[in-house]
Enzyme design. Structure first.
Site, PDB file in Angstrom:
ATOM      1  CG  HIS A  42      -1.919  -1.108   1.224  1.00 59.72           C
ATOM      2  ND1 HIS A  42      -2.883  -1.274   0.249  1.00 59.72           N
ATOM      3  CD2 HIS A  42      -2.061  -2.152   2.085  1.00 59.72           C
ATOM      4  CE1 HIS A  42      -3.587  -2.360   0.516  1.00 59.72           C
ATOM      5  NE2 HIS A  42      -3.107  -2.913   1.621  1.00 59.72           N
ATOM      6  CG  HIS A 149      -6.337  -4.109   7.324  1.00 56.58           C
ATOM      7  ND1 HIS A 149      -6.472  -4.901   6.203  1.00 56.58           N
ATOM      8  CD2 HIS A 149      -7.563  -3.594   7.569  1.00 56.58           C
ATOM      9  CE1 HIS A 149      -7.731  -4.862   5.800  1.00 56.58           C
ATOM     10  NE2 HIS A 149      -8.405  -4.075   6.605  1.00 56.58           N
TER      11      HIS A 149
END
EC number: 3.1.27.-
Length: 154
Positions: A42, A149
């Site tokens: 990410h 996350h």
């Protein structure tokens, strides 16, 4: 009589359930911490085309990921987000944090192909995001809390 009518279906369902359970929910490579895998998936300070960025992820998981979001800021900035007030994550846990404002993001959505020839469309936007955090593991940077996350783009 009921068991006789059920026949092989319960056994088939049990076997199917056991097979599905073998598919990893998180395809995190064994040699990475959750935070390192988060960074790989990410964090992308300089935007790249989805086909190129996603090929880096696919080489670890060996399948085409349906959707992935890249945050265009350094890992240190994302880690700082973990210092904002706690909020509830989608799963109900209270270890999520929202970015202080909109950030540059790229969303990559699978359109076609099979690994290793995955094809993606990309969408660029500025939006706040929410990350889940945990204490660092051995091998993680020295922040008090680290992102593990990407929970949501707001």
């Amino acid at each position: 009589m009921a068991p006789a009518r059920a026949g092989c279906c319960p056994l088939l369902l049990l076997l199917l359930g056991l097979w599905v359970a073998q598919i990893p929910v998180s395809a995190k490579p064994k040699d990475m911490t959750s935070s390192q895998w988060f960074k790989t998936q990410h964090v992308q300070p300089s935007p790249e085309a989805c086909y190129l960025a996603m090929s880096n992820i696919s080489k670890y998981i060996e399948w085409c990921k349906d959707l992935n979001t890249f945050l265009h800021e350094p890992f240190s900035s994302v880690a700082t987000t973990c210092q904002t007030p706690n909020i509830a994550c989608k799963n109900g846990h209270k270890n999520c944090h929202q970015s202080s404002g909109p950030m540059s993001l790229t969303m990559c959505e699978l359109t076609s192909g099979k690994y290793p020839n995955c094809r993606y469309k990309e969408k660029h936007l500025n939006a706040p995001y929410i990350v889940a955090r945990d204490p660092p593991q051995q091998g993680d940077p020295g922040y008090p809390l680290v992102p593990v996350h990407l929970d949501k783009v707001v």
